[in-house]
Design a protein around this motif. Sequence first.
Motif, PDB file in Angstrom:
ATOM      1  N   ASN A 128     -14.338  -4.404  -2.341  1.00 53.12           N
ATOM      2  CA  ASN A 128     -13.508  -5.197  -3.244  1.00 53.12           C
ATOM      3  C   ASN A 128     -12.648  -4.336  -4.158  1.00 53.12           C
ATOM      4  O   ASN A 128     -11.577  -4.764  -4.596  1.00 53.12           O
ATOM      5  N   GLY A 129     -13.123  -3.108  -4.468  1.00 49.13           N
ATOM      6  CA  GLY A 129     -12.321  -2.225  -5.319  1.00 49.13           C
ATOM      7  C   GLY A 129     -11.021  -1.837  -4.655  1.00 49.13           C
ATOM      8  O   GLY A 129      -9.948  -1.853  -5.277  1.00 49.13           O
ATOM      9  N   MET A 130     -11.092  -1.486  -3.370  1.00 44.94           N
ATOM     10  CA  MET A 130      -9.866  -1.142  -2.628  1.00 44.94           C
ATOM     11  C   MET A 130      -8.937  -2.351  -2.535  1.00 44.94           C
ATOM     12  O   MET A 130      -7.719  -2.239  -2.733  1.00 44.94           O
ATOM     13  N   ALA A 179       2.877   2.367  -5.985  1.00 47.66           N
ATOM     14  CA  ALA A 179       2.760   3.276  -4.841  1.00 47.66           C
ATOM     15  C   ALA A 179       1.460   4.070  -4.897  1.00 47.66           C
ATOM     16  O   ALA A 179       0.787   4.263  -3.876  1.00 47.66           O
ATOM     17  N   THR A 180       1.087   4.522  -6.098  1.00 55.25           N
ATOM     18  CA  THR A 180      -0.147   5.309  -6.248  1.00 55.25           C
ATOM     19  C   THR A 180      -1.374   4.455  -5.966  1.00 55.25           C
ATOM     20  O   THR A 180      -2.350   4.911  -5.350  1.00 55.25           O
ATOM     21  N   MET A 181      -1.355   3.190  -6.420  1.00 55.56           N
ATOM     22  CA  MET A 181      -2.477   2.291  -6.131  1.00 55.56           C
ATOM     23  C   MET A 181      -2.660   2.098  -4.623  1.00 55.56           C
ATOM     24  O   MET A 181      -3.783   2.115  -4.107  1.00 55.56           O
ATOM     25  N   SER A 182      -1.548   1.921  -3.922  1.00 59.02           N
ATOM     26  CA  SER A 182      -1.634   1.734  -2.466  1.00 59.02           C
ATOM     27  C   SER A 182      -2.186   2.975  -1.782  1.00 59.02           C
ATOM     28  O   SER A 182      -3.047   2.886  -0.890  1.00 59.02           O
ATOM     29  N   LEU A 183      -1.713   4.142  -2.199  1.00 59.53           N
ATOM     30  CA  LEU A 183      -2.197   5.390  -1.610  1.00 59.53           C
ATOM     31  C   LEU A 183      -3.668   5.633  -1.946  1.00 59.53           C
ATOM     32  O   LEU A 183      -4.427   6.131  -1.107  1.00 59.53           O
ATOM     33  N   LEU A 184      -4.076   5.275  -3.152  1.00 60.99           N
ATOM     34  CA  LEU A 184      -5.476   5.435  -3.545  1.00 60.99           C
ATOM     35  C   LEU A 184      -6.379   4.528  -2.709  1.00 60.99           C
ATOM     36  O   LEU A 184      -7.438   4.962  -2.226  1.00 60.99           O
ATOM     37  N   ALA A 185      -5.956   3.280  -2.526  1.00 63.01           N
ATOM     38  CA  ALA A 185      -6.744   2.357  -1.701  1.00 63.01           C
ATOM     39  C   ALA A 185      -6.836   2.865  -0.268  1.00 63.01           C
ATOM     40  O   ALA A 185      -7.909   2.819   0.356  1.00 63.01           O
ATOM     41  N   GLN A 186      -5.732   3.367   0.254  1.00 64.75           N
ATOM     42  CA  GLN A 186      -5.730   3.883   1.627  1.00 64.75           C
ATOM     43  C   GLN A 186      -6.654   5.082   1.762  1.00 64.75           C
ATOM     44  O   GLN A 186      -7.451   5.171   2.712  1.00 64.75           O
ATOM     45  N   ALA A 187      -6.572   6.022   0.808  1.00 65.77           N
ATOM     46  CA  ALA A 187      -7.415   7.221   0.874  1.00 65.77           C
ATOM     47  C   ALA A 187      -8.895   6.857   0.778  1.00 65.77           C
ATOM     48  O   ALA A 187      -9.730   7.395   1.515  1.00 65.77           O
ATOM     49  N   ARG A 188      -9.238   5.934  -0.111  1.00 65.56           N
ATOM     50  CA  ARG A 188     -10.643   5.527  -0.253  1.00 65.56           C
ATOM     51  C   ARG A 188     -11.141   4.797   0.993  1.00 65.56           C
ATOM     52  O   ARG A 188     -12.296   4.948   1.393  1.00 65.56           O
ATOM     53  N   PHE A 189     -10.262   4.015   1.603  1.00 66.81           N
ATOM     54  CA  PHE A 189     -10.646   3.274   2.807  1.00 66.81           C
ATOM     55  C   PHE A 189     -10.995   4.237   3.941  1.00 66.81           C
ATOM     56  O   PHE A 189     -12.029   4.092   4.598  1.00 66.81           O
ATOM     57  N   LEU A 205      -7.536  -5.319   4.793  1.00 66.62           N
ATOM     58  CA  LEU A 205      -8.747  -5.330   3.970  1.00 66.62           C
ATOM     59  C   LEU A 205      -9.254  -6.751   3.758  1.00 66.62           C
ATOM     60  O   LEU A 205     -10.468  -6.992   3.738  1.00 66.62           O
ATOM     61  N   ALA A 206      -8.322  -7.693   3.579  1.00 70.31           N
ATOM     62  CA  ALA A 206      -8.727  -9.089   3.421  1.00 70.31           C
ATOM     63  C   ALA A 206      -9.475  -9.566   4.667  1.00 70.31           C
ATOM     64  O   ALA A 206     -10.504 -10.253   4.574  1.00 70.31           O
ATOM     65  N   PHE A 207      -8.981  -9.176   5.828  1.00 67.96           N
ATOM     66  CA  PHE A 207      -9.631  -9.566   7.081  1.00 67.96           C
ATOM     67  C   PHE A 207     -11.030  -8.949   7.158  1.00 67.96           C
ATOM     68  O   PHE A 207     -12.000  -9.627   7.535  1.00 67.96           O
ATOM     69  N   GLU A 208     -11.156  -7.657   6.810  1.00 70.57           N
ATOM     70  CA  GLU A 208     -12.449  -6.980   6.859  1.00 70.57           C
ATOM     71  C   GLU A 208     -13.450  -7.613   5.890  1.00 70.57           C
ATOM     72  O   GLU A 208     -14.650  -7.658   6.172  1.00 70.57           O
ATOM     73  N   LEU A 209     -12.957  -8.106   4.757  1.00 70.50           N
ATOM     74  CA  LEU A 209     -13.821  -8.712   3.739  1.00 70.50           C
ATOM     75  C   LEU A 209     -13.999 -10.221   3.956  1.00 70.50           C
ATOM     76  O   LEU A 209     -14.500 -10.920   3.082  1.00 70.50           O
ATOM     77  N   LYS A 210     -13.491 -10.690   5.125  1.00 67.56           N
ATOM     78  CA  LYS A 210     -13.629 -12.097   5.524  1.00 67.56           C
ATOM     79  C   LYS A 210     -12.831 -13.063   4.644  1.00 67.56           C
ATOM     80  O   LYS A 210     -13.132 -14.251   4.574  1.00 67.56           O
ATOM     81  N   ASP A 211     -11.817 -12.540   3.958  1.00 66.19           N
ATOM     82  CA  ASP A 211     -10.874 -13.397   3.234  1.00 66.19           C
ATOM     83  C   ASP A 211      -9.721 -13.683   4.200  1.00 66.19           C
ATOM     84  O   ASP A 211      -8.625 -13.154   4.081  1.00 66.19           O
ATOM     85  N   TYR A 212      -9.985 -14.533   5.169  1.00 62.43           N
ATOM     86  CA  TYR A 212      -9.044 -14.725   6.267  1.00 62.43           C
ATOM     87  C   TYR A 212      -7.750 -15.416   5.814  1.00 62.43           C
ATOM     88  O   TYR A 212      -6.671 -15.108   6.319  1.00 62.43           O
ATOM     89  N   LEU A 248      -7.123  -2.993  -5.746  1.00 61.47           N
ATOM     90  CA  LEU A 248      -6.033  -2.037  -5.960  1.00 61.47           C
ATOM     91  C   LEU A 248      -4.759  -2.502  -5.264  1.00 61.47           C
ATOM     92  O   LEU A 248      -3.658  -2.431  -5.828  1.00 61.47           O
ATOM     93  N   LEU A 249      -4.892  -3.011  -4.046  1.00 61.69           N
ATOM     94  CA  LEU A 249      -3.719  -3.472  -3.306  1.00 61.69           C
ATOM     95  C   LEU A 249      -3.153  -4.754  -3.914  1.00 61.69           C
ATOM     96  O   LEU A 249      -1.931  -4.951  -3.964  1.00 61.69           O
ATOM     97  N   LYS A 250      -4.024  -5.636  -4.399  1.00 61.16           N
ATOM     98  CA  LYS A 250      -3.542  -6.843  -5.085  1.00 61.16           C
ATOM     99  C   LYS A 250      -2.728  -6.466  -6.319  1.00 61.16           C
ATOM    100  O   LYS A 250      -1.648  -7.022  -6.576  1.00 61.16           O
ATOM    101  N   ASP A 251      -3.264  -5.510  -7.097  1.00 64.65           N
ATOM    102  CA  ASP A 251      -2.557  -5.066  -8.308  1.00 64.65           C
ATOM    103  C   ASP A 251      -1.233  -4.412  -7.946  1.00 64.65           C
ATOM    104  O   ASP A 251      -0.222  -4.589  -8.643  1.00 64.65           O
ATOM    105  N   SER A 252      -1.231  -3.654  -6.858  1.00 62.54           N
ATOM    106  CA  SER A 252      -0.001  -3.001  -6.423  1.00 62.54           C
ATOM    107  C   SER A 252       1.071  -4.027  -6.073  1.00 62.54           C
ATOM    108  O   SER A 252       2.236  -3.886  -6.456  1.00 62.54           O
ATOM    109  N   LEU A 253       0.678  -5.085  -5.361  1.00 56.72           N
ATOM    110  CA  LEU A 253       1.642  -6.105  -4.952  1.00 56.72           C
ATOM    111  C   LEU A 253       2.084  -6.972  -6.124  1.00 56.72           C
ATOM    112  O   LEU A 253       3.162  -7.574  -6.088  1.00 56.72           O
ATOM    113  N   GLU A 254       1.266  -7.065  -7.158  1.00 59.67           N
ATOM    114  CA  GLU A 254       1.714  -7.770  -8.360  1.00 59.67           C
ATOM    115  C   GLU A 254       2.831  -6.994  -9.061  1.00 59.67           C
ATOM    116  O   GLU A 254       3.757  -7.581  -9.614  1.00 59.67           O
TER     117      GLU A 254
END
Length: 405
Positions: free
Chosen positions: A210-212, A191-201, A236-243, A215-221
């Motif tokens: 890629n850092g954000m 939960a903290t990783m997701s909130l951290l990624a959201q706040a940084r975004f 974020l994947a869409f924004e980074l062109k990881d479609y 964080l979300l990948k690690d959270s979902l793991e």
Amino acid sequence: MIWALLLLSLLLLMFLLVPVWHREKADDRYQSEENLRLYQERTDELAASDLDEEQKQALQLELDREFLAANSTVVSAQTKASARYRWPVAAALFVVSVGATVLLYQQWGAANEMRATELLEKASQAELTPPERSELIERLAAAGQKQPGNIEWNYLRGRLLNANGNFAEAAEVFADILVVLPEEATADRAATMSLLAQARFFAADQKADNGMYQLLKDSLELVPGNPQALGMAGMLAFELKDYQGAVNYWRQLWLSMGDTPEAQMLAQGILRAVEHVREQGGEVDLSWMKRAEIKVLVDLSAEAKAAVDPADTVFVLARAVSGPPMPLAVQKLTVAQLPQVITLSDAQAMAPGMNLSSHEQVTLVARISKSGQPMPQSGDWQAEQSPVSNQEKELVKLMIGSLVP
């Protein structure tokens, strides 16, 4: 706390004033004894003098008057003069003691935490005013500094800063929390990783990096299937062109949603990501985007029909073969309506993330409940079939004929 302070103040007042009171009484007693000694001494001298009786009586009368005046006027004046200083000193000590107590309590006591709790309770019932929100943030910060081991205060502060739009400060708070969270606290870390990624975004004006994303990948793991993390990871994947990654994350989220306007908007995002994948030479199977739907013919055997009443309740439901027992879809009818073909779909989901489309293999159950309750009880009649694909195209027949022991 106020009543406790008043009680302690009363005890303190008694402690300070009792010595003053007793001091005055002691001074009065000492002065009276001294006056009596002098009076007796002068009386003895007068008796031993050579004066005649008439002169002695006149002088004795004068001594008596002086003795009475000393006790009633002189001593009283001295006592009042003394009291004039003692009472203000006692009162000053009382005020200073109470003030110091309040200040020290504010510094080291739980007043800050109590006020923060009061504001949090108020926030759960009504929206706080801007000054109250600012006060709550400050008090949560003070509580976090005072109790570094209590992560909850900082976590609440981070959430409140996020809600207030103070994303950079919120990101710092969540980063600090992540450092001290134990590895075994997987749900809290996720939960903290997701909130951290959201706040940084949002602090970066909604520019992904890629850092954000990591964080979300690690959270979902740590906690797979979290809807908020899936939605943001896809974004974020869409924004980074990881479609392809965006399609994968949004697919999981879409399957967990019912047939709602939000799901329809997400489907549009998925189709845009699919277009980009195809532009890059990839291919995506979208057969899963067809909502799960199972048609069931419910009937009952002659034996069951003879044992039940037309008004008895019938529950028809689907639940995951491997998963929680909560139904993914359920319909309710009566024995009098049988036989009947019903359709189980995502529209009958009972909870977010628990729908027919999110589980490929399900168990179908039709049950006649004598009590009218969905949980099976002795004396109910039922039919069950498992496993059944959630994309089953053929009509599934359930013949109710088994008695629940």
